[in-house]
Every structure is written in structure tokens, then in C-alpha cells.
Design an enzyme around this catalytic site. Structure first.
Site, PDB file in Angstrom:
ATOM      1  N   TRP A  78       8.924  -4.351 -13.848  1.00 19.31           N
ATOM      2  CA  TRP A  78       9.380  -5.517 -14.605  1.00 19.31           C
ATOM      3  C   TRP A  78       8.260  -6.434 -15.058  1.00 19.31           C
ATOM      4  O   TRP A  78       8.501  -7.388 -15.788  1.00 19.31           O
ATOM      5  CB  TRP A  78      10.349  -6.339 -13.743  1.00 19.31           C
ATOM      6  CG  TRP A  78       9.951  -6.442 -12.310  1.00 19.31           C
ATOM      7  CD1 TRP A  78      10.406  -5.639 -11.298  1.00 19.31           C
ATOM      8  CD2 TRP A  78       9.002  -7.334 -11.706  1.00 19.31           C
ATOM      9  NE1 TRP A  78       9.803  -5.980 -10.113  1.00 19.31           N
ATOM     10  CE2 TRP A  78       8.940  -7.021 -10.334  1.00 19.31           C
ATOM     11  CE3 TRP A  78       8.199  -8.366 -12.191  1.00 19.31           C
ATOM     12  CZ2 TRP A  78       8.113  -7.692  -9.434  1.00 19.31           C
ATOM     13  CZ3 TRP A  78       7.377  -9.041 -11.302  1.00 19.31           C
ATOM     14  CH2 TRP A  78       7.333  -8.705  -9.945  1.00 19.31           C
ATOM     15  N   LYS A 135      14.083   4.481 -18.092  1.00 25.88           N
ATOM     16  CA  LYS A 135      14.820   3.569 -17.199  1.00 25.88           C
ATOM     17  C   LYS A 135      13.984   2.312 -16.965  1.00 25.88           C
ATOM     18  O   LYS A 135      13.023   2.311 -16.215  1.00 25.88           O
ATOM     19  CB  LYS A 135      15.128   4.211 -15.841  1.00 25.88           C
ATOM     20  CG  LYS A 135      16.179   3.354 -15.107  1.00 25.88           C
ATOM     21  CD  LYS A 135      16.175   3.498 -13.626  1.00 25.88           C
ATOM     22  CE  LYS A 135      15.173   2.657 -12.913  1.00 25.88           C
ATOM     23  NZ  LYS A 135      15.329   1.190 -13.055  1.00 25.88           N
ATOM     24  N   SER A 171       5.555   0.634  -7.713  1.00 23.70           N
ATOM     25  CA  SER A 171       4.840   0.479  -6.439  1.00 23.70           C
ATOM     26  C   SER A 171       4.414   1.841  -5.892  1.00 23.70           C
ATOM     27  O   SER A 171       5.006   2.875  -6.213  1.00 23.70           O
ATOM     28  CB  SER A 171       5.752  -0.221  -5.440  1.00 23.70           C
ATOM     29  OG  SER A 171       6.873   0.586  -5.191  1.00 23.70           O
ATOM     30  N   ALA A 221       4.836   2.858  -2.873  1.00 28.65           N
ATOM     31  CA  ALA A 221       5.888   3.412  -2.010  1.00 28.65           C
ATOM     32  C   ALA A 221       6.911   4.194  -2.838  1.00 28.65           C
ATOM     33  O   ALA A 221       7.270   5.324  -2.496  1.00 28.65           O
ATOM     34  CB  ALA A 221       6.576   2.287  -1.248  1.00 28.65           C
ATOM     35  N   GLU A 243       1.369   5.524 -12.223  1.00 34.95           N
ATOM     36  CA  GLU A 243       0.586   4.288 -12.352  1.00 34.95           C
ATOM     37  C   GLU A 243       1.098   3.343 -11.277  1.00 34.95           C
ATOM     38  O   GLU A 243       2.195   2.793 -11.400  1.00 34.95           O
ATOM     39  CB  GLU A 243       0.794   3.662 -13.744  1.00 34.95           C
ATOM     40  CG  GLU A 243       0.330   4.528 -14.901  1.00 34.95           C
ATOM     41  CD  GLU A 243      -1.176   4.644 -14.993  1.00 34.95           C
ATOM     42  OE1 GLU A 243      -1.900   3.977 -14.222  1.00 34.95           O
ATOM     43  OE2 GLU A 243      -1.652   5.427 -15.832  1.00 34.95           O
ATOM     44  N   LEU A 244       0.304   3.169 -10.220  1.00 29.55           N
ATOM     45  CA  LEU A 244       0.832   2.485  -9.034  1.00 29.55           C
ATOM     46  C   LEU A 244       0.129   1.154  -8.782  1.00 29.55           C
ATOM     47  O   LEU A 244      -0.418   0.537  -9.691  1.00 29.55           O
ATOM     48  CB  LEU A 244       0.741   3.430  -7.831  1.00 29.55           C
ATOM     49  CG  LEU A 244       1.365   4.813  -8.064  1.00 29.55           C
ATOM     50  CD1 LEU A 244       1.172   5.719  -6.871  1.00 29.55           C
ATOM     51  CD2 LEU A 244       2.839   4.707  -8.421  1.00 29.55           C
ATOM     52  N   CYS A 279      -0.583  -5.133 -11.643  1.00 28.78           N
ATOM     53  CA  CYS A 279      -1.147  -4.045 -10.840  1.00 28.78           C
ATOM     54  C   CYS A 279      -2.658  -4.214 -10.777  1.00 28.78           C
ATOM     55  O   CYS A 279      -3.306  -3.858  -9.811  1.00 28.78           O
ATOM     56  CB  CYS A 279      -0.792  -2.707 -11.476  1.00 28.78           C
ATOM     57  SG  CYS A 279      -1.191  -2.629 -13.221  1.00 28.78           S
ATOM     58  N   LYS A 320      -7.228   7.037  -5.871  1.00 31.23           N
ATOM     59  CA  LYS A 320      -6.631   6.831  -4.537  1.00 31.23           C
ATOM     60  C   LYS A 320      -5.144   6.422  -4.652  1.00 31.23           C
ATOM     61  O   LYS A 320      -4.421   6.981  -5.467  1.00 31.23           O
ATOM     62  CB  LYS A 320      -7.461   5.802  -3.757  1.00 31.23           C
ATOM     63  CG  LYS A 320      -8.908   6.257  -3.556  1.00 31.23           C
ATOM     64  CD  LYS A 320      -9.665   5.358  -2.588  1.00 31.23           C
ATOM     65  CE  LYS A 320     -10.322   4.205  -3.285  1.00 31.23           C
ATOM     66  NZ  LYS A 320     -11.186   3.387  -2.410  1.00 31.23           N
TER      67      LYS A 320
HETATM   68  P1  NAD Z   1       9.153  -0.556  -7.774  1.00 34.40           P
HETATM   69  O1  NAD Z   1       8.425   0.645  -7.296  1.00 34.40           O
HETATM   70  O2  NAD Z   1      10.042  -1.264  -6.845  1.00 34.40           O
HETATM   71  O3  NAD Z   1      10.072  -0.167  -9.037  1.00 34.40           O
HETATM   72  C1  NAD Z   1       9.555   0.446 -10.171  1.00 34.40           C
HETATM   73  C2  NAD Z   1      10.678   1.181 -10.880  1.00 34.40           C
HETATM   74  O4  NAD Z   1      11.136   2.242 -10.051  1.00 34.40           O
HETATM   75  C3  NAD Z   1      11.899   0.314 -11.174  1.00 34.40           C
HETATM   76  O5  NAD Z   1      12.418   0.674 -12.436  1.00 34.40           O
HETATM   77  C4  NAD Z   1      12.862   0.698 -10.059  1.00 34.40           C
HETATM   78  O6  NAD Z   1      14.216   0.505 -10.386  1.00 34.40           O
HETATM   79  C5  NAD Z   1      12.550   2.172  -9.904  1.00 34.40           C
HETATM   80  N1  NAD Z   1      12.901   2.748  -8.611  1.00 34.40           N
HETATM   81  C6  NAD Z   1      13.116   2.122  -7.427  1.00 34.40           C
HETATM   82  N2  NAD Z   1      13.411   3.030  -6.463  1.00 34.40           N
HETATM   83  C7  NAD Z   1      13.381   4.249  -7.051  1.00 34.40           C
HETATM   84  C8  NAD Z   1      13.570   5.586  -6.587  1.00 34.40           C
HETATM   85  N3  NAD Z   1      13.866   5.853  -5.306  1.00 34.40           N
HETATM   86  N4  NAD Z   1      13.421   6.596  -7.468  1.00 34.40           N
HETATM   87  C9  NAD Z   1      13.092   6.359  -8.756  1.00 34.40           C
HETATM   88  N5  NAD Z   1      12.922   5.121  -9.256  1.00 34.40           N
HETATM   89  C10 NAD Z   1      13.055   4.079  -8.414  1.00 34.40           C
HETATM   90  O7  NAD Z   1       8.051  -1.521  -8.401  1.00 34.40           O
HETATM   91  P2  NAD Z   1       8.269  -2.981  -9.003  1.00 34.40           P
HETATM   92  O8  NAD Z   1       8.445  -3.937  -7.876  1.00 34.40           O
HETATM   93  O9  NAD Z   1       9.301  -2.934 -10.070  1.00 34.40           O
HETATM   94  O10 NAD Z   1       6.853  -3.231  -9.717  1.00 34.40           O
HETATM   95  C11 NAD Z   1       5.745  -3.689  -9.042  1.00 34.40           C
HETATM   96  C12 NAD Z   1       4.798  -2.547  -8.723  1.00 34.40           C
HETATM   97  O11 NAD Z   1       4.427  -1.862  -9.918  1.00 34.40           O
HETATM   98  C13 NAD Z   1       3.495  -3.054  -8.132  1.00 34.40           C
HETATM   99  O12 NAD Z   1       3.126  -2.246  -7.053  1.00 34.40           O
HETATM  100  C14 NAD Z   1       2.502  -2.882  -9.286  1.00 34.40           C
HETATM  101  O13 NAD Z   1       1.166  -2.754  -8.871  1.00 34.40           O
HETATM  102  C15 NAD Z   1       3.021  -1.657  -9.954  1.00 34.40           C
HETATM  103  N6  NAD Z   1       2.525  -1.576 -11.344  1.00 34.40           N
HETATM  104  C16 NAD Z   1       1.543  -0.674 -11.645  1.00 34.40           C
HETATM  105  C17 NAD Z   1       1.021  -0.610 -12.939  1.00 34.40           C
HETATM  106  C18 NAD Z   1      -0.096   0.363 -13.294  1.00 34.40           C
HETATM  107  O14 NAD Z   1      -0.334   0.565 -14.483  1.00 34.40           O
HETATM  108  N7  NAD Z   1      -0.793   0.934 -12.337  1.00 34.40           N
HETATM  109  C19 NAD Z   1       1.528  -1.461 -13.921  1.00 34.40           C
HETATM  110  C20 NAD Z   1       2.525  -2.355 -13.595  1.00 34.40           C
HETATM  111  C21 NAD Z   1       3.027  -2.413 -12.287  1.00 34.40           C
END
Ligand code: NAD
Length: 476
Positions: free
Chosen positions: A150, A174, A227, A229, A248-249, A282, A449
Site C-alpha cells: 500500500w 491484487k 514484506s 514474511a 521485492e521485499l 522499503c 539477501k
Molecule cells: P504485506 O506483505 O503485508 O502485504 C503485501 C501484499 O501481499 C498485500 O497485497 C497483501 O494483501 C498480500 N498478502 C498478504 N498475505 C498474503 C499471502 N499469504 N499470500 C499472498 N499475498 C498476501 O506487506 P505490506 O505491509 O502491505 O507492505 C509493506 C512491506 O512491503 C514492507 O516490508 C516493505 O519493505 C515492502 N515493500 C518493498 C518494496 C520493494 O520494492 N522492495 C516496495 C514497497 C514495499
């Protein structure tokens, strides 16, 4: 309110439970969006599968026209999209504007790469062996699932949608449950442009919907931003099908300030690195490493600048920083602030939530944080900076690289040779030298990593949605 799902060229209501969508500056519900059920996710994947043969057989030049259309329509909807990001994400106006410009630039750039694809097809490959010829084709990987968070909804989705469409893939996107209204614009534009039905499908929903998509057997690739996780869970579901994955985490990135740095400039870049988007990046450079000879002077200036930062509702006043985008994230950040108090960390400024309504946190700096602290090691995803001093370059590098993540880093030094040397030794995907966090569509994005697998943007972003096929012929 218009339905939030766009499947096979039609707008439909979700069959699942309604999800409240919030204005984080007021902490109030602004809309309810029903989530897509697993059945609707399946319909979207099937629609994308049906649309694939037609879309991937179009010329790159024709697909480029559609991508230019996306850029044009985003521009036409400029004011509405800026206002929606300010309201639903709590972004200050200048940040919402920059995100929109970034999304437009992404569609324009991949339109350019799509237009070049036709000429790149069937190029001969020089062989050492006589009597054979070979040439190379770049083919669309197929049906792709795209899952995004988001914090930069327009941009993160554009970084996936534009190269996927350019390559000839069809897709199911999604968006996050926190910001499901923003990406609806991509369905609206697909509709307005007459994009063939099923090429672009949108399914609103939370983790359950994301899991239904990431576990669907009908995908040829999954591209996930979120994330670490959740990335691990998504990777496990892809393993069941041996299918390619871009991840991309998260990050816990360092910003290194050497003794010869211009202190005012450094303060500006440090603040940008952890307060932009209220630290929900991120790429937040949330670990500050400062040469011991300038540390006290730098901290003094940093404190004054942070106390002057304007934090508030971007729709009511001109602000430098808005709220956290959702209550869950605000609670997470508050828990880290409590943890800092329990650990007895030295707080230079902030260290507390701000009075509501809304989910605001004061910009916060902890100094001389032990490397064993959770705040030093874990991604907080809020405006919280942890600082340590270093005595020489080797120590700075060792501290910088001692992390489970490896997304980005910033190096600030008047000695460009040193800055380049340090940049080369940093175990990350992107380094800024004496710069704000400028991300250009021509350069790559991704980490090492725990920060992920693969690269987005640039030609690498397109390659992530292509399959390479070589044709080898015996000449007789
Ligand atoms: P999140 O992992 O909670 O959710 C990300 C997406 O995954 C959402 O659309 C969510 O609904 C979906 N999701 C949740 N559980 C799922 C499952 N079991 N299977 C499939 N999809 C599922 O992350 P967040 O809180 O929305 O975003 C913050 C995280 O995103 C931070 O860790 C941030 O560093 C990372 N991020 C990384 C980048 C990058 O380019 N590396 C960019 C933006 C954000």
C-alpha cells in the site's frame, strides 16, 4: 460506489467480506470494498489465460500504443489521483505528485521498449561451430499474478503492469487491502482504451485473496512486492509449481556520512531517507552511520531540522510528513517505540505518537543504538532512525553490510573516489551517492539477501516477463 473488481473486461462486486478503507489522517472509514473470493480469483486467471494468445501475438508496436494510452490517461486524471493518494495514503501533495509522475514515466518508458521489441526478434546469434545457425526470440512468459503493498500503490503497480503488458503477458493484479481504490484507475483506463477483455484483471482483497492468487496453478509467473514474511509464503507456493518469481521485499538500509560531508546537505538527505512517505519505504535509510568526528554536530542540526518538520493532515495544510497509512502500521511503529523505551535507547527527538485524530508518529531518532537492538536490525516501516558512530571506512562498511537485508544505501562524502569505493563494497541493489533517493525508470530496482529476488525497472524489468527461446538450425 463502482464495483472494485475488473474481470474479463467487466466491473463486478466482490463475493467476499467488505473491507473498510480508511482516511488515515482522520482515522475514519472512507469506503467499504468487498473482497474477491477464491472463485473470482479463478475467473480472473481464466480470463487472463483466454486473452493471452491474442495479446502476445500483437506486435510490440501495437502494445506500445496501449501503454502510451495508459500514460496519457493517468495524466488526464491527474488531480483526482493526487487527491485520492493524499486522502487514502496520507501523502503530502508533493509526494503524491511525484508518485503520479513516476507511474506516467514508467508507462512511457515501457511503451518505448515495447516498440523496439519487433526489431529485436529473431536476431542471429554468432556461433563458434560451423554448419549451424541460431537465432533468439523473446516471448511473453504467459499469465502473471501481481501482488502489491500500500505504500506506493500507483507506482509499485506501474512497475509491474507496464513491463508485463509490454512483454505480451496478461495479468491479474491484487492491490493492497489498505489502498484498493487507487489501482482501480488501471482498470478504468484499460476499459477506456478498449484493452482486449481479460488482458488486465483486478481483484481487490487482503491476504486470503492474495493467497488464492499466489497458489493458483494457472499462473506462469508471480511478481510480489511486500514484506519479507509474506514473500517467503509466496515463494513457497511458487515452489509447488517451479514457477518463476520476482520478490521485492523489505529493507533496513544504511546511510553513511563521512567526515568531509556538507552537514546541512547531509541532514536534508538523512531526513528524506527516513521521513518521506512517513518512513513507509522499503528503501528507507533507517540506519545512520556517522563518522565520530562530526557526529555531535550533525545530530544537533538533525534535531533542529526534525523539530521544524511540519507533520499533519495533507488535505488541511501544507505538510512535510503525513500519517502512517493504516492503523495496523501505526500500532507496529508504536510497539517499536515502546521497545526502545524498554531497551533504554537514547532518544534524540520524537519517540512518541502524536495526538489524533489520525495515525501520526513524531519523527524519531535514537542515537548510539547497539547492533543487538531489535530497532537496529528490524524493518520498522515508520519515521524512525537508528544512529551509530564509526571511526574508519572499514568499520562503516562492516556495520552497513551487517544486516539480513540488502536493498539500498546512501553514501555522503566530498571524496568521490571514496564514495565509489564504498558503494562497490556495499552488499545492496542500489546506492545513492550524495543524493536524495531518486529512482529513475531506466535504472534497476531490487535487492540482495532478505530484500528479494530479481530486478524491476529498466530492461531488466521487461526481461522479468519474457521467456527466451533459441532456434538452432543445421545448415547441412
Ligand atoms: P504485506 O506483505 O503485508 O502485504 C503485501 C501484499 O501481499 C498485500 O497485497 C497483501 O494483501 C498480500 N498478502 C498478504 N498475505 C498474503 C499471502 N499469504 N499470500 C499472498 N499475498 C498476501 O506487506 P505490506 O505491509 O502491505 O507492505 C509493506 C512491506 O512491503 C514492507 O516490508 C516493505 O519493505 C515492502 N515493500 C518493498 C518494496 C520493494 O520494492 N522492495 C516496495 C514497497 C514495499
Amino acid at each position: 460506489m463502482k464495483p472494485a473488481l475488473f474481470i474479463d473486461g467487466h466491473w463486478v462486486d466482490g463475493d467476499g467480506a467488505p473491507m473498510p478503507v480508511h482516511d488515515p489522517s482522520l482515522g475514519q472509514i472512507m469506503a467499504q470494498v468487498p473482497a474477491a473470493s477464491a472463485h473470482q480469483v479463478n475467473l480472473a486467471v481464466q480470463a487472463a489465460r483466454r486473452a493471452l494468445p491474442g495479446w502476445r501475438s500483437l506486435s510490440g508496436a501495437r502494445r506500445a500504443e496501449y501503454l502510451q494510452g495508459f500514460a496519457r490517461h493517468l495524466q488526464q486524471r491527474r488531480e483526482g489521483l493526487i487527491a485520492l493518494q493524499m486522502r487514502n495514503n496520507g501523502k503530502p501533495r508533493h509526494e503524491a505528485e511525484l508518485d503520479l509522475d513516476d507511474a506516467i514515466a514508467t508507462f512511457d518508458y515501457y511503451a518505448g521498449l515495447a516498440a523496439q521489441l519487433d526489431a529485436r526478434q529473431d536476431q542471429p546469434v554468432p556461433l563458434q561451430a560451423p554448419g549451424f545457425s541460431a537465432h533468439c526470440r523473446f516471448e511473453a512468459l504467459g499469465v502473471v499474478g501481481l501482488i502489491v503493498p500500500w505504500n506506493f500503490p500507483l507506482v509499485t503497480s506501474a512497475w509491474k503492469l507496464a513491463p508485463a503488458l509490454a512483454a505480451g503477458c496478461t495479468l491479474v493484479l491484487k492491490p493492497s487491502e489498505v489502498t484498493p481504490l487507487i489501482e482501480q484507475v488501471y482498470g478504468e483506463i484499460a476499459d477506456a482504451l478498449g484493452l482486449p477483455a481479460g488482458v488486465l484483471n483486478l481483484v481487490a482483497g487482503a491476504g486470503k485473496t492474495g493467497a488464492a492468487l499466489s497458489q493458483h496453478p494457472g499462473l506462469d509467473k508471480l511478481s510480489f512486492t511486500g514484506s519479507t514474511a509474506t514473500g517467503q509464503r509466496v515463494m513457497a507456493s511458487s515452489a509447488a509449481f517451479c514457477r518463476p518469481l520476482t520478490l521485492e521485499l523489505g529493507g533496513k538500509s544504511p546511510i553513511l556520512v563521512f567526515a568531509d560531508a556538507d552537514l546541512d546537505q547531509a541532514v536534508h538527505w538523512i531526513i528524506g531517507g527516513f521521513c518521506w512517505n512517513a518512513g513507509q519505504m522499503c528503501s528507507a535509510t533507517s540506519r545512520l552511520l556517522v563518522h565520530e568526528s562530526i557526529a555531535d554536530a550533525l545530530l544537533q542540526r538533525l534535531r533542529s531540522a526534525l523539530l521544524a518538520l511540519r507533520v499533519g493532515n495533507p488535505l488541511e495544510q501544507e505538510v512535510d510528513m503525513g500519517p502512517l497509512s493504516c492503523q495496523a502500521q501505526w500500532r507496529t511503529v508504536c510497539t517499536y517505540l515502546e521497545q526502545a523505551r524498554n531497551e533504554g535507547l537514547e532518544c534524540l527527538v520524537g519517540g512518541h505518537a502524536l495526538p489524533g485524530p489520525g495515525w501520526f508518529v513524531a519523527p524519531t531518532v535514537y542515537t548510539d543504538v547497539p547492533t543487538s537492538s531489535r530497532l537496529w536490525q528490524e524493518e520498522i516501516f515508520g519515521p524512525v532512525l537508528c544512529m551509530r558512530r564509526f571511526s574508519d571506512e572499514a568499520q562503516a562498511l562492516a556495520l552497513a553490510n551487517d544486516s539480513a537485508f540488502g536493498l539500498v544505501a546512501t553514501v555522503i562524502s566530498a571524496d568521490l573516489q571514496r564514495a565509489e569505493r564504498v558503494a562497490a563494497a556495499l552488499d545492496v541493489g542500489h546506492v545513492w551517492i550524495n543524493s536524495l533517493q531518486a529512482v529513475f525508470v531506466e535504472t534497476s530496482w531490487g535487492g540482495t539477501k532478505g530484500s528479494g529476488i530479481g530486478r524491476e525497472l529498466g530492461p531488466w524489468g521487461l526481461a522479468a516477463y519474457q521467456s527466451i527461446k533459441h532456434l538452432t538450425r543445421y545448415l547441412g
